[in-house]
Enzyme design. Structure first.
Site, PDB file in Angstrom:
ATOM      1  N   GLU A 150       6.926  23.777  26.456  1.00 40.47           N
ATOM      2  CA  GLU A 150       7.184  24.386  25.137  1.00 40.47           C
ATOM      3  C   GLU A 150       6.071  23.665  24.115  1.00 40.47           C
ATOM      4  OE1 GLU A 150       8.258  27.143  24.563  1.00 40.47           O
ATOM      5  OE2 GLU A 150      10.175  27.382  25.885  1.00 40.47           O
TER       6      GLU A 150
ATOM      7  N   CYS B  94      11.047  30.682  27.841  1.00 43.17           N
ATOM      8  CA  CYS B  94      10.406  29.581  28.838  1.00 43.17           C
ATOM      9  C   CYS B  94       9.106  30.439  29.524  1.00 43.17           C
ATOM     10  CB  CYS B  94      11.116  29.233  30.152  1.00 43.17           C
ATOM     11  SG  CYS B  94      10.292  28.448  31.437  1.00 43.17           S
TER      12      CYS B  94
END
Length: 234
Positions: A107, A2
């Site tokens: 993402e 992340c």
């Protein structure tokens, strides 16, 4: 991993969500493109009172025993499978667990060798949420203490795996207290380090400008259309 997230909820919303008095919260603005090494609000337990508090910390964990702060460039994430044993995270996992407020994480899906498409992952309910995190206080010689944090990651759920092979650990609201509570250091709550239920989440393609950390505006979260073949995946 992340490496970017968004936090658009107001301080009032976050104060209510995490059970902290708004007058006790340090000022911070929403961010739509939180990046490593930036300063972000973190929720932890106060050392003296044991009550929840917001603290501003830099993203990228620097262990208290580090020789310098450069290690923080490679510690923005900690793999859930390793935090109990890896020296970088082991002590913080036992004693300094925290929450990182967010409304979405980003993402990138690789389309081909030259193209990656960003997706944002948030809650179907539109509510904020919290990543499981660890924090540290590093004291350089002759300098001011530096407080830093890392975000834990785990295997992806069915939604996230279409884009990436990892996702941040997102905690259920009812588990916040247990995650931060420091009880028996030999038995931290490892059972909470699991993929968040995919059916409670949604994802959408978003503005490609999110790839540049200098861009930080609400339009980054605006949904973008994708081609029919890719649309079938989501």
């Amino acid at each position: 991993m992340c490496g970017r997230f968004a936090r658009r909820s107001t301080q009032k919303v976050l104060a209510d969500w995490f059970g902290v008095e708004i007058e006790d919260i340090p000022w911070f603005a929403p961010t739509y493109n939180a990046a490593p090494q930036s300063t972000q609000p973190v929720v932890r337990l106060n050392d003296e009172t044991g009550q929840r508090e917001f603290a501003l910390m830099r993203w990228g964990l620097v262990p208290y025993w580090a020789k310098d702060a450069k290690v923080g460039y490679s510690t923005i994430n900690a793999r859930a499978e390793e935090v109990a044993s890896k020296p970088l995270y082991r002590d913080a996992f036992k004693r300094r667990r925290c929450l990182i407020p967010a409304d979405a994480f980003y993402e990138w899906q690789r389309i081909n060798s030259k193209t990656r498409r960003p997706f944002a992952f948030g809650m179907r309910s539109g509510e904020p949420y919290a990543f499981a995190g660890l924090w540290e206080r590093w004291k350089p010689k002759g300098g001011e203490p530096l407080e830093t944090f890392t975000i834990l990651t785990t295997d992806p759920n069915e939604l996230a795996e279409r884009v990436h092979n990892r996702m941040p650990v997102i905690l259920e609201r009812g588990d916040y207290a247990r995650w931060m509570e420091i009880g028996d250091p030999v038995r931290p709550p490892t059972d909470l380090l699991r993929p968040y239920p995919a059916e409670k989440m949604r994802s959408s393609a978003v503005d490609e400008r999110v790839g540049n950390v200098r861009n930080d505006d609400p339009e980054l979260l605006s949904e973008r259309s994708i081609d029919p073949i890719q649309q079938q995946l989501f």
